[in-house]
Design a protein around this motif. Structure first.
Motif, mmCIF file in Angstrom:
data_model
loop_
_atom_site.group_PDB
_atom_site.id
_atom_site.type_symbol
_atom_site.label_atom_id
_atom_site.label_comp_id
_atom_site.label_asym_id
_atom_site.label_seq_id
_atom_site.Cartn_x
_atom_site.Cartn_y
_atom_site.Cartn_z
ATOM 1 N N SER A 107 0.804 -1.090 -0.166
ATOM 2 C CA SER A 107 -0.141 -0.265 0.108
ATOM 3 C C SER A 107 1.067 1.210 0.326
ATOM 4 N N GLY A 108 0.202 2.093 -0.963
ATOM 5 C CA GLY A 108 1.110 3.488 -0.911
ATOM 6 C C GLY A 108 2.758 3.447 -1.634
ATOM 7 N N THR A 109 2.861 2.395 -2.560
ATOM 8 C CA THR A 109 3.841 2.989 -3.543
ATOM 9 C C THR A 109 4.054 3.384 -4.782
ATOM 10 N N GLY A 110 2.329 3.399 -5.170
ATOM 11 C CA GLY A 110 2.540 4.605 -6.495
ATOM 12 C C GLY A 110 1.685 3.417 -7.304
ATOM 13 N N LYS A 111 1.222 2.125 -7.025
ATOM 14 C CA LYS A 111 0.328 1.540 -7.908
ATOM 15 C C LYS A 111 -0.515 2.562 -8.914
ATOM 16 N N GLU A 112 -1.591 3.556 -8.343
ATOM 17 C CA GLU A 112 -2.303 4.114 -8.900
ATOM 18 C C GLU A 112 -1.686 4.984 -10.698
ATOM 19 N N ILE A 113 -0.686 5.644 -9.482
ATOM 20 C CA ILE A 113 0.344 6.746 -10.887
ATOM 21 C C ILE A 113 0.880 6.203 -11.574
ATOM 22 N N ILE A 114 0.865 4.438 -11.299
ATOM 23 C CA ILE A 114 1.193 3.689 -12.661
ATOM 24 C C ILE A 114 0.473 3.317 -13.337
ATOM 25 N N ALA A 115 -0.441 3.190 -13.254
ATOM 26 C CA ALA A 115 -1.783 3.218 -13.727
ATOM 27 C C ALA A 115 -2.062 4.051 -14.800
ATOM 28 N N ARG A 116 -1.961 4.876 -13.890
ATOM 29 C CA ARG A 116 -2.306 6.057 -14.842
ATOM 30 C C ARG A 116 -1.639 6.888 -16.137
ATOM 31 N N LEU A 117 -0.641 6.689 -15.469
ATOM 32 C CA LEU A 117 1.134 6.042 -16.781
ATOM 33 C C LEU A 117 0.721 5.910 -17.798
ATOM 34 N N ILE A 118 0.505 3.976 -17.760
ATOM 35 C CA ILE A 118 0.310 3.125 -18.167
ATOM 36 C C ILE A 118 -0.793 4.064 -20.018
ATOM 37 N N HIS A 119 -2.011 4.497 -19.251
ATOM 38 C CA HIS A 119 -3.302 5.040 -19.919
ATOM 39 C C HIS A 119 -2.448 6.129 -20.326
ATOM 40 N N THR A 120 -2.028 6.959 -19.754
ATOM 41 C CA THR A 120 -0.895 8.223 -20.630
ATOM 42 C C THR A 120 0.108 8.193 -21.607
ATOM 43 N N LEU A 121 0.349 6.875 -21.260
ATOM 44 C CA LEU A 121 1.933 6.365 -22.230
ATOM 45 C C LEU A 121 0.803 5.545 -23.355
ATOM 46 N N SER A 122 -0.337 5.228 -23.286
ATOM 47 C CA SER A 122 -0.720 4.415 -24.575
ATOM 48 C C SER A 122 -1.052 5.639 -25.833
ATOM 49 N N GLU A 123 -2.074 4.697 -26.677
ATOM 50 C CA GLU A 123 -2.654 4.987 -27.415
ATOM 51 C C GLU A 123 -4.118 5.383 -27.208
ATOM 52 N N ARG A 124 -4.390 5.441 -26.393
ATOM 53 C CA ARG A 124 -5.731 5.613 -25.564
ATOM 54 C C ARG A 124 -5.591 6.894 -24.650
ATOM 55 N N ARG A 125 -5.099 7.703 -25.040
ATOM 56 C CA ARG A 125 -4.836 8.129 -24.200
ATOM 57 C C ARG A 125 -5.253 9.828 -23.398
ATOM 58 N N THR A 126 -6.688 9.676 -25.409
ATOM 59 C CA THR A 126 -7.206 10.789 -25.495
ATOM 60 C C THR A 126 -8.751 10.288 -24.798
ATOM 61 N N GLU A 127 -8.396 9.280 -24.673
ATOM 62 C CA GLU A 127 -10.127 8.308 -24.464
ATOM 63 C C GLU A 127 -9.341 8.683 -22.785
ATOM 64 N N SER A 128 -10.872 8.165 -21.979
ATOM 65 C CA SER A 128 -10.702 8.042 -20.716
ATOM 66 C C SER A 128 -10.172 6.702 -20.376
ATOM 67 N N LEU A 129 -9.751 7.581 -18.728
ATOM 68 C CA LEU A 129 -9.100 5.896 -17.813
ATOM 69 C C LEU A 129 -10.205 6.091 -16.988
ATOM 70 N N THR A 130 -11.226 4.940 -16.406
ATOM 71 C CA THR A 130 -12.148 4.345 -16.067
ATOM 72 C C THR A 130 -11.779 3.345 -14.741
ATOM 73 N N LYS A 131 -11.654 3.857 -13.170
ATOM 74 C CA LYS A 131 -10.839 3.313 -12.764
ATOM 75 C C LYS A 131 -12.423 2.951 -11.391
ATOM 76 N N VAL A 132 -12.051 1.133 -10.779
ATOM 77 C CA VAL A 132 -13.115 0.973 -10.316
ATOM 78 C C VAL A 132 -12.406 0.109 -9.152
ATOM 79 N N ASN A 133 -12.456 0.920 -8.107
ATOM 80 C CA ASN A 133 -12.455 0.305 -6.808
ATOM 81 C C ASN A 133 -13.148 -0.966 -5.707
ATOM 82 N N CYS A 134 -12.697 -2.610 -6.651
ATOM 83 C CA CYS A 134 -13.560 -3.285 -6.165
ATOM 84 C C CYS A 134 -13.791 -3.615 -4.445
ATOM 85 N N ALA A 135 -13.188 -3.872 -3.773
ATOM 86 C CA ALA A 135 -12.426 -3.381 -2.502
ATOM 87 C C ALA A 135 -13.847 -2.241 -1.909
#
Ligand SMILES: Nc1ncnc2c1ncn2[C@@H]1O[C@H](COP(=O)(O)OP(=O)(O)OP(=O)(O)O)[C@@H](O)[C@H]1O
Ligand SMILES: [Mg+2]
Length: 462
Positions: A175-203
């Motif tokens: 917890s707190g190591t930066g997993k969410e930042i990384i997920a967002r980076l993967i989106h921003t650095l992908s071809e899908r960057r102009t579309e949205s990133l939808t987050k669902v917290n399963c917990a």
């Protein structure tokens, strides 16, 4: 290699115009034509031209009306207006409504070609600029993941490799190591960057609501389902779906998720039809999934599917060399946010941060720096971390004077011992509060004035 032709749609009621153009323009261009606005608009979506040449004066829809329609369909599509004699007010109006250029009729084809080349070149530059802007934005997001320890560099390396692909990524780490930042980076650095990133917290979503939330439901699927509602997967279509805390997804939903991963389709709750989705999936968890599999709480087939690309984020305690960079980063962030001007922290405070174990990882460090900046007081580091972590200070034994110094005078001995004890405690508290004398006086339970007096009297120095 054969060069791709630039497709130009000519909308003009005069059939000579497209004919002259297809005869006169060089072979880089393919001319398609429509005789009026309605036909032109239909051809737009069917033939996808890269440029439109549009007559201002036509029977039926006027050039201006057609221009407006074209722009509402595709705002980026360039339109060159063809104008006759006395069309000046219309030219002004059409430029105002987004036409890129205008050409006077009768025209010289060579001149038209130069106009076309100009417009195409301008579009290329515009596109390059947009591309550059989005790369810059992605790069600045990249700076959000602070650290240059081997562990973080390895993480950055994997992100760079996998982000542009469509692969499913599983991000693991405490917890707190930066997993969410990384997920967002993967989106921003992908071809899908102009579309949205939808987050669902399963917990965070109650088990019995999670299925409807993710996959949507049909009208009447359950009590209260008054109308059909699309789920997050549908909303996320074309973009990226970030499933946070995937380790907490209930077993019964895991098979449905597996189906999305394998076939990119699913059925709404209470539905019968398969719904296709085009999503890239990124998951994160701080759970031990192997253990969850053993305990029958996580499907192994889902695990293997998710485990294709795994990013393991190292804990902060295993990459302490990143702490100074992170401290700097957070000081800058919170200085800006709270309009403060904290420069840095002392080397003593830094040492405490470097010696600490950081069970809450970067989040805990960020919170601490935030407090230090907001209160402009680094002693928070001493009080909140040192107290927990460092062993109690080793007390020196009081100096017992030799007989020769004081004789056997009990009074003198006792006052010496008190003096020693006082000095030791005062020094300790002053260090703890980073020489904040008011705070120290509070902790010692004496007045500020008497603390100042004692510091002077005992010649206590920093
Ligand atoms: N390498 C980093 N550089 C800068 N900030 C970071 C870094 N890692 C984490 N943070 C910050 O720490 C906080 C926690 O990060 P994040 O939410 O990404 O953690 P997490 O791994 O998702 O934690 P959890 O498992 O508790 O959800 C965030 O505010 C984030 O901005
Ligand atoms: Mg998280």
């Amino acid at each position: 290699m054969k060069q791709q032709l630039v497709k130009i749609l000519v909308i003009d009621d005069d059939p000579k115009v497209p004919w002259i153009l297809s005869e006169g323009l060089s072979e880089n261009y393919e001319i398609i034509s429509a005789r009026d606005g309605d036909e032109g608009i239909q051809m737009l979506s069917k033939n996808k031209p890269q440029l439109v040449l549009l007559d201002i004066k036509m029977p039926g829809k006027s050039g201006i009306e057609v221009l407006e329609k074209v722009k509402s369909i595709d705002n980026q599509l360039d339109v060159i207006m063809l104008s006759g004699h006395g069309d000046t007010p219309n030219i002004v109006e059409s430029i105002r409504r987004g036409a890129s250029e205008f050409i006077n009729k009768p025209f010289d084809v060579k001149e038209v070609e130069i106009h076309i080349q100009n417009v195409l070149e301008q579009r290329r530059l515009r596109q390059e600029l947009t591309q550059l802007k989005s790369v810059l934005k992605a790069k600045s997001q990249y700076d959000e993941l602070v650290g240059d320890s081997p562990g973080i560099l390895e993480v950055k390396n994997i992100i760079e490799q996998v982000a542009p692909s469509e692969l499913t990524v599983l991000i693991r780490g405490d917890s707190g190591t930066g997993k969410e930042i990384i997920a967002r980076l993967i989106h921003t650095l992908s071809e899908r960057r102009t579309e949205s990133l939808t987050k669902v917290n399963c917990a965070a979503i109650p088990r019995d609501l999670l299925e409807a939330e993710l996959f949507g439901y049909e009208k009447g699927a359950f009590t209260g389902a008054h109308k059909t509602k699309p789920g997050r997967f549908e909303i996320a279509s074309k973009g990226t779906m970030f499933l946070d805390e995937i380790g907490d997804m209930p077993m019964e939903l895991q098979s449905k998720l597996l189906q999305v991963l394998e076939q990119r389709e699913f059925v709404r709750v209470g539905g019968i039809h398969n719904i296709k989705v085009d999503v890239r999936i990124v998951c994160a968890t701080n759970r031990n999934l192997e253990k969850a599999i053993e305990e029958g709480l996580f499907r192994d087939d889902l695990f293997y599917r998710l485990n294709e690309i795994t990013i393991k984020v190292p804990s902060l305690r295993s990459r302490k060399e990143d702490i100074p960079l992170l401290v700097d980063h957070f000081i800058r962030r919170y200085n800006a946010l709270y309009e403060k001007e904290v420069r840095s922290i002392s080397s003593r405070a830094m040492k405490i941060l470097m010696d600490y174990d950081w069970p809450g990882n970067v989040r805990q460090l960020e919170n601490l720096i935030k407090q230090i900046v907001v209160r402009n007081d680094e002693s928070i580091a001493y009080t909140s971390l040192e107290a927990v972590e460092s062993p109690p200070p080793i007390r020196q034994t009081p100096h017992i004077p030799e007989v020769g110094e004081t004789g056997y005078s009990l009074k003198k001995r006792v006052s010496n011992a008190i003096e020693f004890e006082e000095k030791t405690v005062i020094k300790e508290v002053l260090n703890k509060t980073n020489w904040n004398r008011r705070k120290a006086a509070d902790l010692l339970g004496i007045s500020y004035r008497s603390l100042l007096y004692k510091i002077k009297d005992y010649a206590i120095t920093n």
